[in-house]
Design a protein around this motif. Structure first.
Motif, short mmCIF file in Angstrom:
data_model
loop_
_atom_site.label_atom_id
_atom_site.label_comp_id
_atom_site.label_asym_id
_atom_site.label_seq_id
_atom_site.Cartn_x
_atom_site.Cartn_y
_atom_site.Cartn_z
N LYS A 61 20.10 -18.22 31.15
CA LYS A 61 21.30 -17.99 31.96
C LYS A 61 22.52 -18.53 31.21
O LYS A 61 22.45 -19.59 30.60
CB LYS A 61 21.13 -18.72 33.30
N ARG A 62 23.61 -17.78 31.25
CA ARG A 62 24.80 -18.20 30.49
C ARG A 62 26.02 -18.32 31.40
O ARG A 62 26.13 -17.59 32.38
CB ARG A 62 25.11 -17.17 29.40
N ARG A 63 26.93 -19.22 31.02
CA ARG A 63 28.20 -19.38 31.73
C ARG A 63 29.34 -18.83 30.89
O ARG A 63 29.24 -18.78 29.67
CB ARG A 63 28.57 -20.85 31.94
N GLU A 64 30.44 -18.53 31.55
CA GLU A 64 31.66 -18.21 30.82
C GLU A 64 32.36 -19.51 30.47
O GLU A 64 32.11 -20.55 31.07
CB GLU A 64 32.57 -17.32 31.66
N ASP A 65 33.29 -19.42 29.52
CA ASP A 65 33.99 -20.62 29.05
C ASP A 65 35.15 -20.93 30.00
O ASP A 65 36.32 -20.70 29.67
CB ASP A 65 34.49 -20.39 27.62
N VAL A 66 34.82 -21.45 31.16
CA VAL A 66 35.83 -21.77 32.16
C VAL A 66 35.58 -23.19 32.66
O VAL A 66 34.43 -23.59 32.85
CB VAL A 66 35.72 -20.79 33.36
#
Lengths: 95, 503
Positions: A61-66
């Motif tokens: 699972k990946r997150r955005e750079d926020v």
């Protein structure tokens, strides 16, 4: 592979777990039992079988750079045995 | 792209009491990934915040918290790998590196030991005109940074700030291809330059956003070549690792000191202990970090909280297609398209902003002239005030305007420098300033002739001397320039002076 008392002492120290000298033989014996079981697993022929990293087909699972977190110094420090001026305060550690 | 050819530099030789020795250096560079949020948490990476305010529960290792990867950090690592012409691994995975330290709440660092995201690459490190070292990159892996411990705020306590904990780092590991202190600094500078071009690391060494562990060993001449032929490290000396250096100057000093220390030991018949050392800039020496030695058994194992990182070739190709022009290519293009020297092209491509500034000035103008003005006048002037290109009060259009005025013969080169100073300090349109302040060059031969006649008439003794020694004509040229307030066209003055003196 066989774990002797010295190895057991060293593993305990690396894990920062205090083990009394007279408890070491039993600990070494436990390690040997566990490793014995692992060695038994080694007998299974897994030639050509890819290592399984998950029991269900999942992708990382990946997150955005926020920036979505932080700004809670009080909560972060609330369990610290000692905190001063926004820092964790720990016994002096110097190289 | 113009193919520039380079020869390899000679390794640095240090003379011991008995032999000459060569240095062999490998570096592990930790570069902080430029990103808004951390590698595995949504906390900010901003520098200089209130202590422990940029911390998520994941970073503080609160029980039950799980890491979730920041996709942009992966992209930045891939971009850096592509910039170093490296193999990109579509499959990589995270491992735990276990050790205890107060600024590492998890008790382990999440890193990539077994399957790094980037494999082998190469960096061209220039060390003068036509001389460059090709330093091979072994790998780049992604990992978490640790927090910061402050030891000088209290006599008995250390203070810990976790703001940096969990910020993404790229560890760039070189092969032992660096052969001297200057090369080590140049290698670091080149990595920094490439990452600044790529926008993957801000390169701020003072803040610790880029720091290096330096592995140093010494060997007798010839041994290194045998190592390169066979790949057998047995040909090299035992290495020591100097940890955590964030100054180019100190890195060079530390390598020099460390090499001499090792040479003295070996020549006295001793043995080098492979160990971690720390450089003390005040004493100018390295010393052993024995406390770290025992903790060196990191007991790596795959991190069970994180699945492997699987990326698509198409995604990598897309990042590659959007890469900016890199320093080597830009330099080669400047040499080819603008006819610049190797040196000028290096200076102008040192950073993206300078290169862009130059290109704007050079557009539609003579490249060499533009380079001279940007490097000698603008950079020289900025340096005087310790300013960078971003602070330049002269725009490329203004500087271009000055160059155009010279090109049209409206002003002389000397006046142009005065004009540059006016534009630099006061601003304004160069052409308008020339008109308003009467700086236009006098090309009217009648006016120049009159001035020459005047100087000749007033200095009969000098005229006699000049007739005997034509070199003295220069004195007349100088006088005429003075009379005309420096506005006379120097070529015309030279010609008329020579004619009037009958030389």
């Amino acid at each position: 592979m066989s774990i002797d008392q010295d190895t057991a002492r060293r593993v305990a120290k690396l894990a920062r777990i205090k083990v009394e000298e007279d408890a070491l033989p039993a600990l070494a014996q436990e390690f040997n039992t566990i490793l014995g079981f692992i060695e038994q697993l080694g007998e299974v022929d897994v030639e050509g079988v890819e290592p399984m990293v998950s029991v269900t087909p999942m992708r990382l699972k990946r997150r955005e750079d926020v920036v979505t977190d932080g700004g809670m110094q009080d909560k972060i420090l609330s369990n610290a045995p000692d905190a001063r001026e926004g820092f964790f305060a720990v016994p002096k550690v110097v190289e | 792209m113009l193919d520039l050819t380079y020869t390899a530099p000679k390794p640095k030789i240090i003379s011991g009491a008995k032999h000459d020795w060569e240095l062999v250096i490998g570096m592990e560079v930790h570069a902080q990934v430029s990103s808004r949020a951390k590698l595995f948490s949504g906390a900010s990476t901003a520098f200089g915040a209130e202590p422990n305010s940029n911390v998520a529960f994941v970073d503080a290792a609160m029980p039950g918290m799980l890491p979730v990867i920041n996709e942009f950090c992966v992209e930045q690592a891939v971009r850096t790998g592509l910039g170093l012409k490296a193999q990109i691994n579509l499959f990589s995975a995270f491992d735990r590196k276990n050790y205890f330290y107060p600024d590492l709440p998890q008790g382990y660092q999440i890193s990539q030991l077994y399957h790094p995201i980037v494999g082998e690459g190469e960096v061209l490190v220039e060390l003068g005109e036509g001389v460059a070292r090709r330093v091979r990159i072994e790998r780049i892996h992604l990992e978490q940074d640790a927090g910061k411990s402050i030891h000088d705020m209290d006599p008995n306590m250390s203070f810990v700030d976790l703001n940096r904990t969990g910020v993404a780092l790229m560890e760039i590991v070189s092969r032992p291809d660096i052969r001297g202190p200057e090369e080590a600094a140049a290698y670091l500078a080149k990595l920094r330059q490439i990452m600044l071009y790529l926008g993957t690391c801000d390169g701020n060494m003072q803040n610790g956003n880029m720091r290096a562990d330096v592995n140093v060993s010494v060997c007798l001449p010839g041994a290194y070549e045998r190592f390169r032929e066979t790949g057998d490290f047995g040909h090299l000396g035992t290495r020591c690792e100097i940890k955590n250096m964030n100054s180019m100057r100190f890195i060079q000093q530390a390598i020099e000191y460390e090499a001499r220390r090792q040479i003295a030991i070996v020549e006295a018949g001793g043995k080098i202990d492979q160990e971690t050392r720390l450089y003390d800039p005040d004493k100018g020496e390295t010393r052993s970090m024995r406390s770290k030695e025992e903790a060196h058994d990191y007991r790596y194992f795959p991190d069970p909280d994180l699945l492997p990182v699987e990326i698509e070739q198409a995604w990598v190709d897309d990042i590659k297609a959007r890469l900016p022009e890199l320093p080597d290519e830009k330099k080669a293009r400047f040499i080819k398209d603008f006819g610049l020297t190797d040196y000028d092209a290096s200076v102008l491509t040192a950073d993206v902003e300078s290169a862009a500034y130059f290109e704007e000035v050079a557009r539609g103008r003579d490249g060499k002239t533009a380079a001279n003005w940007v490097i000698n006048e603008l950079f020289g002037r900025l340096k005087k005030e310790d300013h960078g290109i971003a602070d330049a009060p002269v725009t490329p259009a203004q500087l271009g305007g000055i160059i155009d005025l010279i090109g049209r013969g409206d002003i002389s080169g000397k006046i142009a420098k005065d004009l540059f100073e006016i534009v630099y300090t006061e601003g304004g349109d160069p052409a308008q300033i020339v008109e308003a302040r009467g700086m236009r060059q006098v090309t009217d031969t009648g006016a120049i002739e009159a001035a020459v006649d005047q100087v000749i008439a007033e200095n009969p003794a000098q005229v006699e001397k000049a007739k005997a020694n034509p070199k003295l004509a220069g004195w007349f040229v100088g006088q005429v320039m003075k009379v005309t307030g420096g506005k006379a066209n120097p070529a015309a003055v030279n010609q008329i002076v020579a004619a009037k003196l009958g030389l």
